[in-house]
Design a protein around this motif. Sequence first.
Motif, PDB file in Angstrom:
ATOM      1  N   MET A   1      -2.121  12.903   3.293  1.00  0.00           N
ATOM      2  CA  MET A   1      -1.129  11.929   2.868  1.00  0.00           C
ATOM      3  C   MET A   1      -1.157  10.635   3.698  1.00  0.00           C
ATOM      4  O   MET A   1      -1.044   9.547   3.125  1.00  0.00           O
ATOM      5  CB  MET A   1       0.261  12.554   2.863  1.00  0.00           C
ATOM      6  CG  MET A   1       0.463  13.562   1.737  1.00  0.00           C
ATOM      7  SD  MET A   1       0.093  12.870   0.094  1.00  0.00           S
ATOM      8  CE  MET A   1       1.274  11.523   0.012  1.00  0.00           C
ATOM      9  N   PRO A   2      -1.297  10.692   5.029  1.00  0.00           N
ATOM     10  CA  PRO A   2      -1.434   9.428   5.761  1.00  0.00           C
ATOM     11  C   PRO A   2      -2.653   8.629   5.314  1.00  0.00           C
ATOM     12  O   PRO A   2      -2.626   7.397   5.256  1.00  0.00           O
ATOM     13  CB  PRO A   2      -1.553   9.873   7.224  1.00  0.00           C
ATOM     14  CG  PRO A   2      -0.846  11.198   7.259  1.00  0.00           C
ATOM     15  CD  PRO A   2      -1.165  11.844   5.959  1.00  0.00           C
ATOM     16  N   ARG A   3      -3.756   9.341   5.001  1.00  0.00           N
ATOM     17  CA  ARG A   3      -4.952   8.661   4.518  1.00  0.00           C
ATOM     18  C   ARG A   3      -4.686   8.000   3.174  1.00  0.00           C
ATOM     19  O   ARG A   3      -5.067   6.844   2.945  1.00  0.00           O
ATOM     20  CB  ARG A   3      -6.094   9.675   4.378  1.00  0.00           C
ATOM     21  CG  ARG A   3      -7.421   9.050   3.925  1.00  0.00           C
ATOM     22  CD  ARG A   3      -8.360  10.095   3.357  1.00  0.00           C
ATOM     23  NE  ARG A   3      -8.461  11.265   4.213  1.00  0.00           N
ATOM     24  CZ  ARG A   3      -8.762  12.477   3.761  1.00  0.00           C
ATOM     25  NH1 ARG A   3      -8.926  12.678   2.464  1.00  0.00           N
ATOM     26  NH2 ARG A   3      -8.866  13.484   4.586  1.00  0.00           N
ATOM     27  N   VAL A   4      -4.029   8.721   2.271  1.00  0.00           N
ATOM     28  CA  VAL A   4      -3.690   8.163   0.962  1.00  0.00           C
ATOM     29  C   VAL A   4      -2.803   6.932   1.109  1.00  0.00           C
ATOM     30  O   VAL A   4      -3.027   5.898   0.479  1.00  0.00           O
ATOM     31  CB  VAL A   4      -2.989   9.229   0.094  1.00  0.00           C
ATOM     32  CG1 VAL A   4      -2.382   8.596  -1.155  1.00  0.00           C
ATOM     33  CG2 VAL A   4      -3.979  10.325  -0.297  1.00  0.00           C
ATOM     34  N   ALA A   5      -1.789   7.045   1.958  1.00  0.00           N
ATOM     35  CA  ALA A   5      -0.876   5.919   2.162  1.00  0.00           C
ATOM     36  C   ALA A   5      -1.618   4.705   2.699  1.00  0.00           C
ATOM     37  O   ALA A   5      -1.368   3.563   2.277  1.00  0.00           O
ATOM     38  CB  ALA A   5       0.244   6.326   3.115  1.00  0.00           C
ATOM     39  N   ALA A   6      -2.541   4.928   3.620  1.00  0.00           N
ATOM     40  CA  ALA A   6      -3.303   3.818   4.182  1.00  0.00           C
ATOM     41  C   ALA A   6      -4.143   3.131   3.110  1.00  0.00           C
ATOM     42  O   ALA A   6      -4.247   1.899   3.082  1.00  0.00           O
ATOM     43  CB  ALA A   6      -4.202   4.322   5.315  1.00  0.00           C
ATOM     44  N   LEU A   7      -4.743   3.906   2.225  1.00  0.00           N
ATOM     45  CA  LEU A   7      -5.544   3.323   1.149  1.00  0.00           C
ATOM     46  C   LEU A   7      -4.685   2.500   0.197  1.00  0.00           C
ATOM     47  O   LEU A   7      -5.109   1.448  -0.292  1.00  0.00           O
ATOM     48  CB  LEU A   7      -6.271   4.431   0.374  1.00  0.00           C
ATOM     49  CG  LEU A   7      -7.345   5.219   1.140  1.00  0.00           C
ATOM     50  CD1 LEU A   7      -7.885   6.346   0.273  1.00  0.00           C
ATOM     51  CD2 LEU A   7      -8.480   4.295   1.566  1.00  0.00           C
ATOM     52  N   ILE A   8      -3.488   2.982  -0.074  1.00  0.00           N
ATOM     53  CA  ILE A   8      -2.591   2.292  -1.001  1.00  0.00           C
ATOM     54  C   ILE A   8      -1.967   1.060  -0.344  1.00  0.00           C
ATOM     55  O   ILE A   8      -1.579   0.110  -1.024  1.00  0.00           O
ATOM     56  CB  ILE A   8      -1.499   3.269  -1.498  1.00  0.00           C
ATOM     57  CG1 ILE A   8      -2.130   4.323  -2.418  1.00  0.00           C
ATOM     58  CG2 ILE A   8      -0.377   2.547  -2.236  1.00  0.00           C
ATOM     59  CD1 ILE A   8      -1.175   5.409  -2.840  1.00  0.00           C
ATOM     60  N   GLY A   9      -1.900   1.054   0.983  1.00  0.00           N
ATOM     61  CA  GLY A   9      -1.221  -0.020   1.686  1.00  0.00           C
ATOM     62  C   GLY A   9       0.233   0.308   1.903  1.00  0.00           C
ATOM     63  O   GLY A   9       1.087  -0.580   1.965  1.00  0.00           O
ATOM     64  N   ALA A  10       0.527   1.590   2.005  1.00  0.00           N
ATOM     65  CA  ALA A  10       1.900   2.058   2.183  1.00  0.00           C
ATOM     66  C   ALA A  10       1.975   2.877   3.459  1.00  0.00           C
ATOM     67  O   ALA A  10       1.033   2.913   4.254  1.00  0.00           O
ATOM     68  CB  ALA A  10       2.313   2.908   0.974  1.00  0.00           C
ATOM     69  N   ARG A  11       3.096   3.538   3.659  1.00  0.00           N
ATOM     70  CA  ARG A  11       3.222   4.499   4.746  1.00  0.00           C
ATOM     71  C   ARG A  11       3.774   5.794   4.168  1.00  0.00           C
ATOM     72  O   ARG A  11       4.543   5.783   3.197  1.00  0.00           O
ATOM     73  CB  ARG A  11       4.119   3.973   5.865  1.00  0.00           C
ATOM     74  CG  ARG A  11       5.530   3.651   5.460  1.00  0.00           C
ATOM     75  CD  ARG A  11       6.233   2.842   6.551  1.00  0.00           C
ATOM     76  NE  ARG A  11       7.582   2.491   6.154  1.00  0.00           N
ATOM     77  CZ  ARG A  11       8.683   3.051   6.620  1.00  0.00           C
ATOM     78  NH1 ARG A  11       8.589   4.035   7.509  1.00  0.00           N
ATOM     79  NH2 ARG A  11       9.870   2.666   6.224  1.00  0.00           N
ATOM     80  N   ALA A  12       3.373   6.901   4.747  1.00  0.00           N
ATOM     81  CA  ALA A  12       3.794   8.214   4.277  1.00  0.00           C
ATOM     82  C   ALA A  12       4.764   8.815   5.287  1.00  0.00           C
ATOM     83  O   ALA A  12       4.468   8.881   6.479  1.00  0.00           O
ATOM     84  CB  ALA A  12       2.586   9.130   4.107  1.00  0.00           C
ATOM     85  N   VAL A  13       5.933   9.228   4.787  1.00  0.00           N
ATOM     86  CA  VAL A  13       6.947   9.846   5.631  1.00  0.00           C
ATOM     87  C   VAL A  13       7.252  11.228   5.067  1.00  0.00           C
ATOM     88  O   VAL A  13       7.474  11.373   3.861  1.00  0.00           O
ATOM     89  CB  VAL A  13       8.232   8.997   5.680  1.00  0.00           C
ATOM     90  CG1 VAL A  13       9.253   9.627   6.623  1.00  0.00           C
ATOM     91  CG2 VAL A  13       7.913   7.578   6.116  1.00  0.00           C
ATOM     92  N   ARG A  14       7.290  12.213   5.927  1.00  0.00           N
ATOM     93  CA  ARG A  14       7.517  13.582   5.478  1.00  0.00           C
ATOM     94  C   ARG A  14       8.974  13.976   5.686  1.00  0.00           C
ATOM     95  O   ARG A  14       9.565  13.713   6.730  1.00  0.00           O
ATOM     96  CB  ARG A  14       6.617  14.549   6.247  1.00  0.00           C
ATOM     97  CG  ARG A  14       6.727  15.986   5.765  1.00  0.00           C
ATOM     98  CD  ARG A  14       5.731  16.876   6.482  1.00  0.00           C
ATOM     99  NE  ARG A  14       5.772  18.234   5.983  1.00  0.00           N
ATOM    100  CZ  ARG A  14       4.964  19.207   6.390  1.00  0.00           C
ATOM    101  NH1 ARG A  14       4.047  18.947   7.312  1.00  0.00           N
ATOM    102  NH2 ARG A  14       5.058  20.415   5.894  1.00  0.00           N
TER     103      ARG A  14
END
Length: 320
Positions: free
Chosen positions: A292-305
């Motif tokens: 999920m952090p990798r996905v968020a980085a690709l999208i230009g977002a941040r992932a919070v659990r």
Amino acid sequence: MAVEREDEAHAAAIAWHLRLPTATAVEWQAFTDWLEADDDNTRAYDALTLADAELDAAIVPPDWTPVAPAPAPQPSRWRSRWAYTGAGGLIAAGIATAVVIPQLTTPAAGRIVETRAGERRALTLADGSRVEMNGGTRLAIADADERSVVLERGEAVFDVVHDEARPFVVRSGEMRMQDVGTVFDVARVGPHLSVQVAEGAVLFQPQEARIMLTAGAALSHVDGGSARMAGVAIEDVGGWRRQRLVFRETPVRLVAAALERSTGVAVTVMPALQDVPFTGSIRIAGPAERMMPRVAALIGARAVRHGGRWTLAQRETRVP
């Protein structure tokens, strides 16, 4: 030598992390190739994006939840621009628009088959046609004599045994797709339907609009609207079967839906990010804590659990 390789992978990961916001199509493909070429590369990039996510999460209270909708989204500065060529059988060159007339009747189904999010299932139908179901999918399969299925939700790849006298039909919502000797992917998320063709041809709304989609063609449709057509790389059709999701100008809310059905990871998208378009390739492998952090980085977002659920939020968002 092992330490030296790890150092090289770490340096390359940092370089890619900085380049991806403005990456071209060639650079995105090169990044994907680099990521998949060596486990050291994947570990290095995962560690980098995880550290980035933890830095963001450190300033977010543990009980934070999505708040009221933010102003209308602006195009993401992190979105790459892929150039798609070879539309492969579209009615018109480039992107075309076609009016779609609903198919109002749906036949009764002989049986219902469902998968949970993250679960996959392969079926062989009575006529020999094969269906590969992604997670979070519900299919209503008609009796053998009818050669038809209804995709109520989720995603499936159909590898159809062609019979000119008895065409195979896939219905979803009010839309109808008829096989012309085909391998194709169909996905539905709420009112949104997409069709991508890897082999043969699909006749979309055969009794009304009669839009012919051949290999390399993709169609997107929202209930009550018109169809939008584009091209797709044939090897990307049904890419979820190979742990890879590819998107072109896709709203982040649909990216999240694809992640959830393909991996079983529950994903929420903050309102301001939901309709921001994303173009790129996402490798869906490994535990959610790495992915999920990798996905968020690709999208230009941040992932919070938050417990068992992940939230994708804009990087600019800060909660007091």
